[in-house]
Structure formats: C-alpha cells, structure tokens
Write an enzyme that holds these catalytic residues in place. Sequence first.
Site, short mmCIF file in Angstrom:
data_model
loop_
_atom_site.label_atom_id
_atom_site.label_comp_id
_atom_site.label_asym_id
_atom_site.label_seq_id
_atom_site.Cartn_x
_atom_site.Cartn_y
_atom_site.Cartn_z
N ARG A 124 67.47 -60.20 -47.55
CA ARG A 124 67.11 -61.20 -46.71
C ARG A 124 68.40 -61.94 -46.18
NH1 ARG A 124 62.78 -63.30 -43.98
NH2 ARG A 124 62.33 -65.42 -44.57
N THR A 401 57.93 -58.01 -37.12
CA THR A 401 58.35 -57.48 -38.53
C THR A 401 57.91 -56.05 -38.46
OG1 THR A 401 58.13 -60.01 -39.47
CG2 THR A 401 58.10 -57.86 -40.92
N THR A 419 62.82 -57.39 -40.83
CA THR A 419 62.42 -58.30 -39.76
C THR A 419 63.60 -58.93 -38.97
OG1 THR A 419 60.96 -59.89 -38.93
CG2 THR A 419 61.60 -60.14 -40.95
N ASN A 421 62.27 -61.88 -37.61
CA ASN A 421 61.38 -62.79 -37.54
C ASN A 421 60.32 -62.70 -36.36
OD1 ASN A 421 59.67 -64.93 -38.37
ND2 ASN A 421 61.37 -66.45 -37.56
N ASP A 443 62.15 -69.96 -40.54
CA ASP A 443 61.33 -69.61 -41.96
C ASP A 443 61.84 -70.93 -43.20
OD1 ASP A 443 59.75 -67.72 -41.07
OD2 ASP A 443 60.47 -66.09 -42.22
#
Length: 590
Positions: A124, A401, A419, A421, A443
């Site tokens: 991430r 995504t 992804t 986003n 996010d």
Amino acid sequence: MPRFIAPALPARRVIALSVFCLTTAVSATFSMAFSTPALAQSAILEGERFHPQVGEHAMVATSHYLASQIAHDVLEGGGNAVDAAVTAGFALAVTQPRSGNIGGGGFMLISDEKSDKVIAIDYREKAPAAAYETMFQNEQGEAVSELSRYTHNASGVPGTVAGLALALDKYGTLTLPQALAPAIKLADEGFVIPPRFAEGLDEAQDRLKQWDSTRKVFYKPDGSLYRAGERFRQPDLAATLKRIADKGPREFYEGKTAELIATEMKNHGGLMTAKDLAGYQPTIREPVHGTYRGYDIYAMSPPSSGGAHIVQMLNILEGYDIHAMGFNSARTIHVMSEAMKRAYADRAEYLGDTDFVDVPLKGITSKAYAEELRAQIDLDHATPSKEIAAGHPLPYESNETTHFSIADDSGLAVSNTYTINFSYGSGIVVDGAGFLLNNEMDDFSAKPGTPNAYGLIGGEANKVEPEKRMLSSMTPTIVKKDGKNFLVTGSPGGSRIITTTLQVVMNVIDHGMNIQSAVSAPRIHDQWLPDEIRIEDGISPDTIALLEAMGHKVSQQEAMGAAQSILIEDDGTFTGGADPRRSTSSAMGL
Ligand code: GLY
C-alpha cells in the site's frame, strides 16, 4: 447442501494457446474458444446459464485479456502462479492504465498449500514524511476534496514495484527482467485499443488534459482521441520499465525514475521527496483469518479493512440458513444489508494503519461479537443507520482498482488487488516516466467524520499522519477447504469491494453456484451511510417491494465490482470466472 461439481476432466491440456494472436484477440474469442471442449464433458455445467473456464493445471482470471494471456504463457512455460501474477501485474500497468499501475499500490495474498501458509504482502502507498493531519483542509477547517484527489499531494508514495518484486523474490522462479519483458514489449510495440480503453480516455479527458505530461501520453499530438482498433504505444513507460528491469526494483525508488517523480513533485508543490521514495518498503503481514461453515477464510489485514469486515459479515451471516432463505430473496438481502451496515459502522470507528493505531481486530472478527450483532437484527424490520451510529455522508462513486486471481497445481494461489484509487488516479503522469500517480491520499479521512470519495466515513484512526498507510477496502481473499486452496477472489469497486467479495464467497458456499455464476450474479451493497441498499439490475420488483416494506430504501445502481475469480473443485479441476462487468475480462485455464 450440495455443490454443483463438474465430473472429472480427461487428463489433457484443455487449450493450446499459441494459436491466438496476442494483439488481436478479444475476450469473447477466448470465451468461445476455451470453454467449449472442456464443458462438453459436463452435463451438469451444460444445464446452467453461466459457464466457467476450465483447466487441469492452472487458471488465471484478470480484467484484461492481454494480461490473462501473458500470465497463461508464463504458466505454460513452467512458471508458477506467483511468476504469472507478477508478470500480469506489470502487464496490466501497460494495458489498463486507469487502474493497473506502477504509480500506486495494493495487496497480494499468496497461499502455499505445501507449507500450509498464507501470507499477505502489503504494498500500500504511504503518506510522505511531510504529510500532516490538516493538509486537505481549508482555513475554516473544512475538508477540500480537490486537494486530496487532483493535486500532486493526492499521491501516496507508490508501492507496486517493490511489492511485486518482493513477491517474485520470495515465491517466484522468474527473474525480474523476465517478469517485466512482456510489459516492456506491450508498452514499446503497443497494443490494439479495445473499446473500454478508448471510452475511458474520452470520458476522463477534461480532467486528464489539464496536465501536459498526461495529455502527451494519452491523447494524440493535436489533442484528439485514440479510437478503438488503433495501436497505442507508451515509449516513456517502456523506458521506465526497462530501467527497472536493468537495474532492479530499487531503481524506481532511488534511480532515475525516483528523480523524475521527485522533480515532478518539486515543480508542482508536492510534498513527496526523493527521501520518501528511498525509504519505501513493502511489508509482509499475517492475513486476517476466519471460518465460514467449515471453510477457512483468509483476507487482507489492516491497513485494509477488507479482511476484518468480510470475516465479520460472514460471522454474522453464518447464524442464518442462507441457502434455505434463497439467493437474493428479500429475506436474504435484508440480513445481508443488516450485517453490512454494522460492519461499515465499525469500519468508520476503528480501522486504520495498525503500525500507528490499535485496531480491535480480534474483537471485530470474533464469533461472539458477531452473535451480539446478530441479536440486534430484527428479521422483519430494517434498523435505520442512524440507530447504529451517526454521520453525514456524501456519496460519490468511482469504480476503479483492479483484481486478479491465479492458481496452479503446485499448490500456489495468488489473490491480488492493486489500484491508483480513482480511474486514472490523480490524473497526473510523471513527466518523462510515462505512468500515472495515484490519488490514494483521499482514502485517509481528510477530517475525521467527513466522508471520502466513496461516502465512507473515517475516524481518528485513519487521520493523515507522516509515513502512515491510508485505510483501504481492498479484499484479496483466499478460501481453503480441508487445507487445500478452494476459492481465490477479490474485486475493485471502492467501498463495494468488501461486499462484492462477500457475495462471491456466499454464492459459492451458500448457493452452490459455479464460479462463473457466482461472479455474474446480481449484487447488492449497503455501507451503513448513506442509509440505503444499492442493487444492480436483476433484483425483481417484488423483492424490492418486500425490502421497502421492511423499511429499507433501495437504490438501483450501475454494475458493482469486477470479481475475477477461481474455484478449485475437489478433484483438482481449476474453474475460472471472468466478471462480465468488464468487457476486457478474461479467465483462461491450462
Ligand atoms: N482506493 C480504494 C481502496 O483502497 O479501498
């Protein structure tokens, strides 16, 4: 409750790939060409409306037929599921730049039957070191979504290159240059544009053309659109991928690519620096584990909320005889919606990056807590969301995504969701590097209590902090049965990722569907706020009337998710379901 199991297939390769031309095939061609010989063996599957692809040795399911074919080629050449997954991940960065990426991040679950281990690679994005809690607020302390979505500060430090390289290093047999070669070729020589690709760039042109660097990559020199059927080349991206192949994954973080990103940031007031890039590392985490009717469920742990809440919802739903209640009956949708509301209310309160905050994961995923929540559910009446918790949502949809699933007969299964986003992320291409930057910073909760782009409310646990990972809903999931890989699934769809994945699991386990039916069936979604059940086309007016009589607001929506999935039958047959909600989806067995 019986599952529809296909009779054993003869021991032979189901397809011969080499007859298909990489650049001209379309998914419909694959579908016709690859399903017929295998499915002719199965009277039971012939009687159904949707038919999975079938393979004896392996299966791939991705959202783009070129990526599926490339992954298939890797497997056919002796590579394993992780080799195929990493190769597909890089290929999707070329063929599907709206979500496939090297400028974003994601999560990969790998199940290795032999060692009975499931690991989660967390790649991430992270907030830059100079990020701060109020960076997306104005002087009045109000959240300004433009800042967290469409500026250079919308980007977290990308994790994809490091994450894919880590997976290859740990489980693969290919070298990184081998895994990158098909992507470099596609970027350099180009590929024939499918309609979805051309339509996406048409729809997004106002946003994308604002940036010279983006316009140069995705539109013709006179600014006009590429049309379906034309060839699309990405020389800057090819050069970037080639640099990574030549110098290794750290090139992205410490080499010329890092310099290009840092310069892009500096020229436009972005906070991300060369030091942020040099400091990025992916992390190996324990996946969340739960059980559902005797099956073992493994899904992504924080900083994704996906695993915690799919297990929580399954725990609540386990207390009902869903099979007897019927697929998408009003009663089933009612209890699903009630479970979903309670899970999303907890998400808003408790979830964040566990490197920064304590998340009560054990409690959220416990059977006892699910029992307590189930006891609150009235079988005849909807619980208004405001009675579960309070909030002021601002719903907004984005559906990007991308997810892919790959499994092989060495016992490896890979479930990967990654992804940038939004569709095309922030819309900003790194000048000279040819790839889009994510807008994942949206996010975070720009201001605790204020909804993000998906209408999801975030709490203090998900506030912006330096070097923190923003909360995600991505839910790569692997279900095991008696120690063997059984179902590999996941989906795009923003806030709807968790509920889409939930429904694939339920469709297989509760409703006995084959994987193509499980993926194709109409879906519903409830995320607590706004207080409504979203439904796809295909839920009957009678059912809707019954739900409304129980007090639910029902809102018809566009298709939700794209759950490229694999189911491995008891006899070892691989079956693949490509989600028809993406015109380029393709499952291929071998
Ligand atoms: N950016 C969507 C998610 O991670 O949930």
